[in-house]
Design an enzyme around this catalytic site. Structure first.
Site, PDB file in Angstrom:
ATOM      1  N   CYS A  32       0.826  -1.212   0.000  1.00  0.00           N
ATOM      2  CA  CYS A  32       0.000   0.000   0.000  1.00  0.00           C
ATOM      3  C   CYS A  32       0.856   1.256   0.000  1.00  0.00           C
ATOM      4  CB  CYS A  32      -0.951   0.004   1.191  1.00  0.00           C
ATOM      5  SG  CYS A  32      -0.118  -0.151   2.791  1.00  0.00           S
ATOM      6  N   HIS A 298      -1.373   1.160   7.497  1.00  0.00           N
ATOM      7  CA  HIS A 298      -1.865   1.051   6.129  1.00  0.00           C
ATOM      8  C   HIS A 298      -1.798   2.449   5.509  1.00  0.00           C
ATOM      9  CE1 HIS A 298      -4.082  -0.435   2.721  1.00  0.00           C
ATOM     10  NE2 HIS A 298      -5.129   0.346   2.952  1.00  0.00           N
TER      11      HIS A 298
END
Length: 351
Positions: A32, A298
């Site tokens: 990510c 994330h």
């Protein structure tokens, strides 16, 4: 794509260009950090156009098509998206990840990585590859140049800082310039980008063991030091230093401090001699860190595309209201607000 193409298309304004493509990016195991930065760079139009122009020029040039080149991998990703017949979809930048892991040991494995470190590596690596390319295409002309000519990466992202030191004994001012591709800013609780930039250029007193050697006085002297922007870049990337090493626990701690950032920004820390001291910048992308720590979080990205904001979360893309930006300022309370703006991308407004 998490939000279907038909649903996403219905949410677009009627003025949205038919030739624009919006693709999510597949995650290949904690990638990510790469996806969020790639999306921001793809929708950084000067960078996208430069990459695509370079790729098209390679067709009939002597430029090597190096399979281990980060620039080639980025160009292939951008070409696949921009030339796709579909308006919406998902692309897997698998080759780019493979090249990244092969070329840089720090990004090997499947652990969580830092988006800012990846952005720095990518821009500097592409710059290095362009310099190598220039030497291959015109080795003699480059050898005669006292310094390497600026690449298009530098023309887009590079600005100039001036380190100014004033001797408090003789008042002599010493200036030293250095280039930057992004600015890393210390953050405080309940602050703003404006105050972060002001603190970045705050006056520091050099004394005791940190005294400055003044060449005019020929001795160590107390001095005032400050850093100011001498030349603003076309794309201003601001990195908020949200990860701080805490010695008592022996690890990095995330600072979820609320830091307000405006859609329109005017730098307040330019030098008096700056040619574009009144330059304004418009926000177009925010890389957001989600989570409470550096090693188990994330990354997502908010991007403004033709007056519409979108939320990119790997292969999921959805349109959001302008007010969604407020949710990534951080938290006014310690430990709250896991959605925190991490890298801000501003484009200079030209007359």
């Amino acid at each position: 794509m998490g939000t279907t193409g038909s649903k996403l298309e219905k949410s677009l304004p009627s003025s949205f260009p038919d030739n624009e493509r919006i693709f999510g990016l597949e995650n290949f195991g904690n990638t990510c950090y790469c996806n969020s930065v790639l999306q921001a760079l793809y929708f950084c139009l000067p960078f996208r156009e430069a990459v695509l122009d370079w790729a098209r020029a390679c067709v009939n040039s002597k430029v090597r098509n190096d399979e281990d080149s980060m620039l080639v991998s980025v160009a292939e990703t951008f070409l696949h998206i921009s030339s796709n017949k579909k308006k919406f979809g998902v692309y897997g930048p698998k080759k780019l990840i493979q090249v990244l892991r092969k070329n840089n040991e720090a990004f090997r494995g499947y652990q969580h990585q830092d988006a800012h470190e990846f952005m720095n590596y990518l821009l500097n690596q592409i710059t290095e590859e362009l310099h190598m390319e220039a030497k291959e295409l015109a080795p003699h002309s480059v050898d005669r140049t006292p310094e390497m000519p600026k690449t298009w990466v530098q023309n887009i992202f590079e600005g100039t800082l001036t380190n100014e030191t004033r001797c408090l004994n003789c008042e002599t001012v010493t200036n030293r310039d250095e280039a930057f591709l992004d600015l890393s800013l210390e953050i405080e609780e309940n602050s703003s980008i404006t105050s972060c930039l002001r603190n970045f250029s705050g006056i520091e007193t050099l004394n005791k063991q940190d005294k400055f050697y003044c060449e005019k006085c020929c001795s160590l002297q107390e001095a005032h030091k400050s850093i100011r922007v001498k030349r603003t870049p076309n794309i201003l990337a601001l990195h908020l230093k949200r990860f701080k090493y805490v010695e008592s626990v022996g690890r990095l701690k995330k600072l979820s401090h609320r830091v307000v950032f405006p859609v329109e920004l005017k730098l307040n820390n330019t030098t008096d001699a700056a040619a574009d001291e009144d330059a304004f910048f418009n926000l177009f992308a925010v890389v957001v860190h989600v989570g409470s720590g550096m090693n188990h979080g994330h990354y997502v990205c908010l991007i403004k595309i033709h007056e519409q904001w979108f939320h990119f979360d790997d292969d999921t893309v959805e349109g959001v209201d302008d007010s969604h930006l407020h949710s990534v300022f951080g938290s006014a309370q310690e430990g709250g607000g896991n959605y925190s703006g991490y890298i801000l991308f501003y484009q200079k407004v030209t007359a």
